[in-house]
Scaffold this active site. Structure first.
Site, PDB file in Angstrom:
ATOM      1  N   CYS A 143       2.075  -2.506   6.863  1.00  0.00           N
ATOM      2  CA  CYS A 143       3.289  -3.227   6.466  1.00  0.00           C
ATOM      3  C   CYS A 143       4.243  -3.366   7.651  1.00  0.00           C
ATOM      4  O   CYS A 143       4.939  -2.415   8.016  1.00  0.00           O
ATOM      5  CB  CYS A 143       3.974  -2.493   5.313  1.00  0.00           C
ATOM      6  N   CYS A 146       7.928  -2.950   6.691  1.00  0.00           N
ATOM      7  CA  CYS A 146       8.347  -1.554   6.484  1.00  0.00           C
ATOM      8  C   CYS A 146       8.446  -0.812   7.809  1.00  0.00           C
ATOM      9  O   CYS A 146       9.376  -0.043   8.026  1.00  0.00           O
ATOM     10  CB  CYS A 146       7.335  -0.783   5.622  1.00  0.00           C
ATOM     11  N   ASP A 147       7.479  -0.989   8.690  1.00  0.00           N
ATOM     12  CA  ASP A 147       7.354  -0.095   9.847  1.00  0.00           C
ATOM     13  C   ASP A 147       7.595  -0.758  11.204  1.00  0.00           C
ATOM     14  O   ASP A 147       7.742  -0.067  12.211  1.00  0.00           O
ATOM     15  CB  ASP A 147       5.931   0.516   9.878  1.00  0.00           C
TER      16      ASP A 147
END
Ligand code: NAP
Length: 329
Positions: A143, A146-147
């Site tokens: 992701c 997300c990261d």
């Protein structure tokens, strides 16, 4: 062995990510006394779903300093318990949506419900090659949103595996942070939509390694983080070295719908079909929220939003049919 228990409720919620817990918070505050199954390591994911693996969530409104996925999930759970949701740490194995009231089964109990919210999410498809487990969340992720902003990826070469819209999305997003982004794709044409392909191919920071697969991931010095990849060209058989600090796997996801046994309409990728602008499924009284019905946005906040919609849709439905089940218990 414990006896099988039978319980009745107005509303049963299956799933404990942001979609399921938001549905529970709204339903519990509406005094529907929901029963929620949070799973017991269903698909090897902790109760709470995909969020539980996120080290720091920085795009969920209300947490300006960021919050760990685990803490966010625990907060959602506590909030739904506070208003009276009954939570069982059990995995739903099958359902019967063919007659009313509906039935939801785990190994320990059967819940008879007038309405059901399915919020079982999806799991990312994984790849297995030497090193693929060693660097997970230490340079490898599924992701970018997300990261991707993590410091280990800043101004470093990064790679994405896949040739669909997700891979294009991830690669384009990562160009904000990485010095360069390689898309490693196993064929010589993309599966992605033309518009997404064009966006990726015209981005000067993106380079495509066609007809290529990753055969190994290795670390950087003693730090235990990803240092690079061995990439094989499947046409020539040549293996080359690609030094990257990040590898994002974007080869698709599998929505968790097998336990439904074909009782709800699914699209060609296995996602539950909902009526546009609502959470109604093909069976009246069954609602779907979160990623199990959303392959486009797939964010915690959009999952929470559809969880709220599912609870409101279910409440209206229960009023329509005059359900009193949970209220009278
Ligand atoms: P997808 O369309 O199924 O694409 C998966 C890609 O991964 C394919 O290119 C496939 O290769 C590759 N792949 C699969 N298994 C692999 C393996 N074992 N090793 C190497 N490569 C592998 O999945 P997706 O990209 O996640 O998209 C899913 C759905 O969500 C699609 O309908 C998509 O349009 C939608 N979506 C939309 C958006 C958007 O609108 N912005 C964003 C993301 C996703 P092959 O090409 O060889 O099959």
């Amino acid at each position: 062995m414990e006896d099988l228990q039978t319980m009745k409720t107005c509303l049963c919620i299956i799933g404990s990510g942001p979609a399921g817990q938001t549905a529970a918070i709204y339903a519990a505050r509406a005094e529907l006394k929901p029963i929620l199954f949070e799973g017991g390591m269903a698909n090897d994911i902790s109760p709470g779903g995909q969020f539980t693996a996120a080290i720091c969530i920085e795009n969920f409104p209300g947490f300006p300093e960021g919050i760990t996925g685990r803490e966010l999930v625990d907060r959602c759970r506590n909030q739904s318990l506070r208003f009276g949701t009954q939570i069982f740490t059990e995995t739903v194995t099958k359902v019967n949506f063919s007659s009313r009231p509906f039935k939801v089964f785990t190994d320990l109990r059967t819940v008879i419900a007038d309405a059901v919210v399915v919020a079982t999410g999806a799991i990312v498809k994984q790849l297995s090659f030497p090193g693929s487990n060693s660097f997970w969340k230490r340079g490898m992720s599924a992701c970018a949103v997300c990261d991707g902003a993590a410091s280990i990826f800043r101004n470093k070469p990064l790679a994405v595996i896949g040739g669909g819209d997700s891979a294009m999305d991830e690669a384009i997003y990562l160009t904000k942070y990485g010095s360069k982004v390689y898309i490693i794709h196993r064929r010589d044409t993309f599966k992605a939509s033309k518009i997404m392909q064009n966006r990726a191919l015209s981005n000067p920071k993106i380079e495509v390694l066609w007809s290529s697969v990753v055969v190994e991931a290795y670390g950087e010095g003693e730090r235990g983080v990803l240092g690079g990849l061995k990439v094989k060209n499947v046409v020539t058989g040549e293996v080359s070295d690609l030094q990257v600090s990040g590898l994002f796997i974007a080869i698709g996801r599998d929505p968790t719908t097998k336990f439904l046994g074909g009782q709800l309409e699914l699209d060609s990728d296995g996602y539950i079909v909902t009526k546009p602008g609502s959470t109604h499924t093909s069976v009246r009284g069954i609602f779907a929220a979160g990623e199990v019905q959303d392959k486009k946005y797939r964010q915690g906040i959009t999952a929470a939003g559809t969880g709220c919609m599912a609870a409101l849709d279910a409440e209206h439905y229960l009023q329509e049919i005059g359900s009193q089940e949970g209220k009278s218990d």
